[in-house]
Design an enzyme around this catalytic site. Sequence first.
Site, short mmCIF file in Angstrom:
data_model
loop_
_atom_site.label_atom_id
_atom_site.label_comp_id
_atom_site.label_asym_id
_atom_site.label_seq_id
_atom_site.Cartn_x
_atom_site.Cartn_y
_atom_site.Cartn_z
N ASP A 49 0.70 -1.13 -0.28
CA ASP A 49 -0.14 -0.20 0.08
C ASP A 49 0.65 1.05 0.15
O ASP A 49 0.54 2.24 -0.49
CB ASP A 49 -0.85 0.39 1.24
CG ASP A 49 -1.93 -0.52 1.05
OD1 ASP A 49 -2.16 -1.27 2.21
OD2 ASP A 49 -2.90 -0.57 0.24
N LYS B 35 -1.43 5.54 -2.58
CA LYS B 35 -1.53 6.34 -2.85
C LYS B 35 -0.23 6.54 -2.84
O LYS B 35 0.67 6.12 -1.82
CB LYS B 35 -2.16 7.01 -2.20
CG LYS B 35 -3.48 7.30 -2.37
CD LYS B 35 -4.17 8.32 -1.05
CE LYS B 35 -5.45 7.81 -1.19
NZ LYS B 35 -6.62 8.07 -0.27
N MET C 202 -8.37 7.80 11.25
CA MET C 202 -8.64 8.50 9.75
C MET C 202 -9.79 9.66 10.16
O MET C 202 -10.26 10.45 9.80
CB MET C 202 -8.97 8.23 8.70
CG MET C 202 -8.14 7.63 8.15
SD MET C 202 -8.94 5.46 7.38
CE MET C 202 -9.76 4.39 8.37
#
Lengths: 272, 272
Positions: free
Chosen positions: B42, B68, B185
């Site tokens: 990731d 990302k 988050m």
Amino acid sequence: MSPTPPLTVHPVHLVGAGPGDPELLTLKAARVLREATVVLVDDLVGEQVLASVLEGTDRAPRLVQVGKRGGCASTPQAFINKLLVREALAGEKVVRLKGGDPLIFGRAGEEVAALREAGVPVVVVNGITSGLAAVNALGCGWTDRAAGAQGVMLVTGHPQPGSAGPDWPAIARVAASGVTLVIYMGVSQAPSIVHGLLSHLPADLPAAAVQHASTPQERRTVTTLGALVETLARERIGSPAVLVIGRVLEVAVDVATATLQPAALNAAAAAA
Amino acid sequence: MSPTPPLTVHPVHLVGAGPGDPELLTLKAARVLREATVVLVDDLVGEQVLASVLEGTDRAPRLVQVGKRGGCASTPQAFINKLLVREALAGEKVVRLKGGDPLIFGRAGEEVAALREAGVPVVVVNGITSGLAAVNALGCGWTDRAAGAQGVMLVTGHPQPGSAGPDWPAIARVAASGVTLVIYMGVSQAPSIVHGLLSHLPADLPAAAVQHASTPQERRTVTTLGALVETLARERIGSPAVLVIGRVLEVAVDVATATLQPAALNAAAAAA
């Protein structure tokens, strides 16, 4: 005569032994255990994990058993605290090995406080908690967007003596909004827990129990909240076990009849 | 001509990379990574963890970056699912390395479902979740009987697109009954989260944020719920970070001024 050199006080390590499988120990926990001169263990799981780590080495830290054993009362917490301080101040490299993670439903806080008060540094090494190994065994997660579970709540079914204990109807209301419930030490209190939860949760909500997750003794059952108490009795699932309640289990339920779930594969392999 | 022998399909391992410190990987995760022929990662944390595991070996699994990177959009989940299936059916030993634990706020469920549908066995290897490394960095636990915290709730501040997101006032009501909140988050949504929580929680309730827990880049701050948004901005604590809210932090707060907290000791040692 030269003065005695000052004794080095090493930090006490509070180490999570994980759920039972010695391979679920962290690399850091394994290193710290190999360096220890004294290890305080709670239970058989800790002893097996320690033996596994030391296998093939010539290390043999002094082992102090501080847990329940064969129906005997467990060592009082105050005595464990004193022992940790005493061994550390004597210059030992002390590891306090605890099942799962020390920061979840352990009494690490009391041990940390006692050590800090005595001026002994403390390092906590996290471990895999049994509630996580439990959902892994069931083939699902703590959270799952597809099942509408955007959160998880961990509660203990075994409250502090003298406390009112968890407010199960209030917890049920949160669970109804899409939060998975993971209940530690809840088997003996299952009738009253389920009674409280049914006030705001449907009887057909999936519910499961996993005993000895991640070990060869692992046992699990998937049922519904309404049938949980009866199922635990019929399948003779006793303490220590983790209860899991929520829609995340729908995957586990579907999979129970399929052939591809790792757990099912293992069972098939064992039966072959 | 003899027929081509059937290809062995190995189970795909979904592996938790832990919070960042490569030593917080489990022994099982390290073994599975050393045996892998293809690893899907990731982020940078996963790559560092993998590099650390392979150090001193001559293994070099093919590395596929699916996260990302430098502002680029992340690889679509459907593509990752297909890639996992394709590599497994080609006979590769595939590891999907994910930050923290795959069963908490990851999208493991979707990957497991895709693999099962294709007939590929899946094994999940649990990891230490960043929310646990965060409280460890703060010197407290998820639960603490002395602080009246008999449970913990993990929620994500970054809800699924199109979903209403968590009901913060309802969550606040549960937290008020003595349940620690750990919000993943949540930094970018902090103003609305705090606004919702203040409906049922006092402004002076301890609140903290930890970014990059367990790594050399770790940053943390302890404040109150009422001052959390302002403190995050002032201290420039950005994503990804974990928010912790509850009385368990009182230990951390007390300790912030003392000299015995491991974190404080480390800071002192680094400054010396």
